[in-house]
Scaffold this motif. Structure first.
Motif, PDB file in Angstrom:
ATOM      1  N   HIS A  39       3.801   6.816  56.813  1.00 50.56           N
ATOM      2  CA  HIS A  39       4.471   5.586  57.893  1.00 50.56           C
ATOM      3  C   HIS A  39       3.637   5.722  58.847  1.00 50.56           C
ATOM      4  O   HIS A  39       4.028   4.820  59.954  1.00 50.56           O
ATOM      5  CB  HIS A  39       5.655   5.609  58.465  1.00 50.56           C
ATOM      6  CG  HIS A  39       6.588   5.601  57.328  1.00 50.56           C
ATOM      7  ND1 HIS A  39       6.986   4.265  56.675  1.00 50.56           N
ATOM      8  CD2 HIS A  39       7.516   6.014  56.728  1.00 50.56           C
ATOM      9  CE1 HIS A  39       7.542   4.532  55.537  1.00 50.56           C
ATOM     10  NE2 HIS A  39       8.224   5.285  55.458  1.00 50.56           N
ATOM     11  N   ASP A  40       2.421   6.375  58.882  1.00 47.42           N
ATOM     12  CA  ASP A  40       0.951   6.713  59.675  1.00 47.42           C
ATOM     13  C   ASP A  40       0.473   4.575  59.684  1.00 47.42           C
ATOM     14  O   ASP A  40      -0.041   4.726  58.591  1.00 47.42           O
ATOM     15  CB  ASP A  40       0.248   7.478  59.946  1.00 47.42           C
ATOM     16  CG  ASP A  40      -0.809   7.271  60.553  1.00 47.42           C
ATOM     17  OD1 ASP A  40      -0.339   6.984  62.313  1.00 47.42           O
ATOM     18  OD2 ASP A  40      -1.887   6.709  59.765  1.00 47.42           O
ATOM     19  N   PRO A  41       0.723   4.104  61.036  1.00 51.73           N
ATOM     20  CA  PRO A  41      -0.030   2.654  61.047  1.00 51.73           C
ATOM     21  C   PRO A  41      -1.119   2.498  60.423  1.00 51.73           C
ATOM     22  O   PRO A  41      -1.453   1.432  59.647  1.00 51.73           O
ATOM     23  CB  PRO A  41       0.512   2.150  62.351  1.00 51.73           C
ATOM     24  CG  PRO A  41       1.822   3.023  63.223  1.00 51.73           C
ATOM     25  CD  PRO A  41       1.377   4.808  62.499  1.00 51.73           C
ATOM     26  N   VAL A  42      -1.980   3.374  60.728  1.00 53.96           N
ATOM     27  CA  VAL A  42      -3.694   2.985  60.482  1.00 53.96           C
ATOM     28  C   VAL A  42      -3.669   3.802  58.964  1.00 53.96           C
ATOM     29  O   VAL A  42      -4.290   2.857  57.971  1.00 53.96           O
ATOM     30  CB  VAL A  42      -3.854   4.504  60.904  1.00 53.96           C
ATOM     31  CG1 VAL A  42      -5.657   4.411  60.461  1.00 53.96           C
ATOM     32  CG2 VAL A  42      -4.443   4.452  62.643  1.00 53.96           C
ATOM     33  N   TYR A  55      -3.247  -5.569  63.743  1.00 52.35           N
ATOM     34  CA  TYR A  55      -2.141  -5.108  62.849  1.00 52.35           C
ATOM     35  C   TYR A  55      -0.851  -4.329  63.529  1.00 52.35           C
ATOM     36  O   TYR A  55      -1.296  -3.536  64.438  1.00 52.35           O
ATOM     37  CB  TYR A  55      -2.061  -4.644  62.173  1.00 52.35           C
ATOM     38  CG  TYR A  55      -3.257  -5.359  60.505  1.00 52.35           C
ATOM     39  CD1 TYR A  55      -2.266  -6.455  59.660  1.00 52.35           C
ATOM     40  CD2 TYR A  55      -3.940  -4.889  60.606  1.00 52.35           C
ATOM     41  CE1 TYR A  55      -2.834  -7.000  58.672  1.00 52.35           C
ATOM     42  CE2 TYR A  55      -5.006  -5.923  59.751  1.00 52.35           C
ATOM     43  CZ  TYR A  55      -4.395  -6.953  59.201  1.00 52.35           C
ATOM     44  OH  TYR A  55      -5.527  -7.631  58.060  1.00 52.35           O
ATOM     45  N   ARG A  56       0.922  -5.015  63.897  1.00 56.44           N
ATOM     46  CA  ARG A  56       1.607  -4.410  64.124  1.00 56.44           C
ATOM     47  C   ARG A  56       2.627  -3.715  63.300  1.00 56.44           C
ATOM     48  O   ARG A  56       3.028  -4.603  62.723  1.00 56.44           O
ATOM     49  CB  ARG A  56       2.569  -5.726  64.956  1.00 56.44           C
ATOM     50  CG  ARG A  56       3.414  -4.753  65.825  1.00 56.44           C
ATOM     51  CD  ARG A  56       4.743  -5.339  66.740  1.00 56.44           C
ATOM     52  NE  ARG A  56       4.969  -6.449  66.370  1.00 56.44           N
ATOM     53  CZ  ARG A  56       6.312  -6.178  65.852  1.00 56.44           C
ATOM     54  NH1 ARG A  56       6.624  -4.841  65.949  1.00 56.44           N
ATOM     55  NH2 ARG A  56       7.323  -6.830  64.984  1.00 56.44           N
ATOM     56  N   VAL A  57       2.700  -2.515  63.317  1.00 54.45           N
ATOM     57  CA  VAL A  57       2.961  -1.866  62.071  1.00 54.45           C
ATOM     58  C   VAL A  57       4.359  -1.623  62.540  1.00 54.45           C
ATOM     59  O   VAL A  57       4.869  -0.825  63.997  1.00 54.45           O
ATOM     60  CB  VAL A  57       2.773  -0.894  61.117  1.00 54.45           C
ATOM     61  CG1 VAL A  57       2.899   0.381  60.619  1.00 54.45           C
ATOM     62  CG2 VAL A  57       0.952  -0.765  60.604  1.00 54.45           C
ATOM     63  N   ALA A  58       5.912  -1.630  62.285  1.00 55.61           N
ATOM     64  CA  ALA A  58       7.040  -1.083  62.624  1.00 55.61           C
ATOM     65  C   ALA A  58       7.680  -0.862  60.862  1.00 55.61           C
ATOM     66  O   ALA A  58       7.664  -1.441  59.816  1.00 55.61           O
ATOM     67  CB  ALA A  58       8.360  -2.356  63.134  1.00 55.61           C
TER      68      ALA A  58
END
Length: 138
Positions: free
Chosen positions: A3-6, A113-116
């Motif tokens: 789930h790490d955004p990168v 990008y925005r990660v949620a």
């Protein structure tokens, strides 16, 4: 899946955006993604489902054939990830009304990008559209 955004964005670029398996968009994108098309000539914000995004990638494959996507930069801070990539393909399908030339095409793109919750929820994308048009018209 991490789930790490990168890590999420890297996998998205390598698997979905690259055309390797666009159907994986369901796994890597939220059910409704806000897409900011940052273009000087016609900025727009749209909402896309993962299926619509996969169809968009399929359209790119029809226009540019199996292309190669090289990640040039990728880093993040908090829930935001910056990516810059170069896409190499061949003009094999009609693009913006221009008939296929069979010539190589290089497209340079950058995106935040925005990660949620481990999925891409929003992005701001800039594509060198004028450079692409110049290549297609040559």
């Amino acid at each position: 899946m991490s789930h790490d955004p990168v890590s999420v964005v890297r996998e998205f670029l390598e698997v979905v955006r690259s055309g390797a398996d666009p159907r994986q968009a369901d796994r890597l994108m939220a059910t409704a993604v806000i897409a900011h098309q940052v273009q000087a000539e016609d900025p727009a914000t749209i909402t896309r489902t993962p299926r619509e995004y996969a169809e968009h990638v399929e359209e790119m494959l029809a226009a540019y054939g199996p292309f190669r996507l090289e990640i040039d930069e990728l880093f993040g801070s908090g829930d935001k990830v910056y990516a810059r990539w170069t896409q190499h393909g061949v003009h094999v399908g009609t693009v913006d009304g221009l008939a296929p030339t069979g010539q190589p095409v290089i497209q340079v793109t950058s995106c935040v990008y925005r990660v949620a919750d481990g999925r891409i929820a929003e992005y701001w994308i800039q594509i060198d559209r004028w450079g692409l048009r110049a290549q297609l018209a040559a």
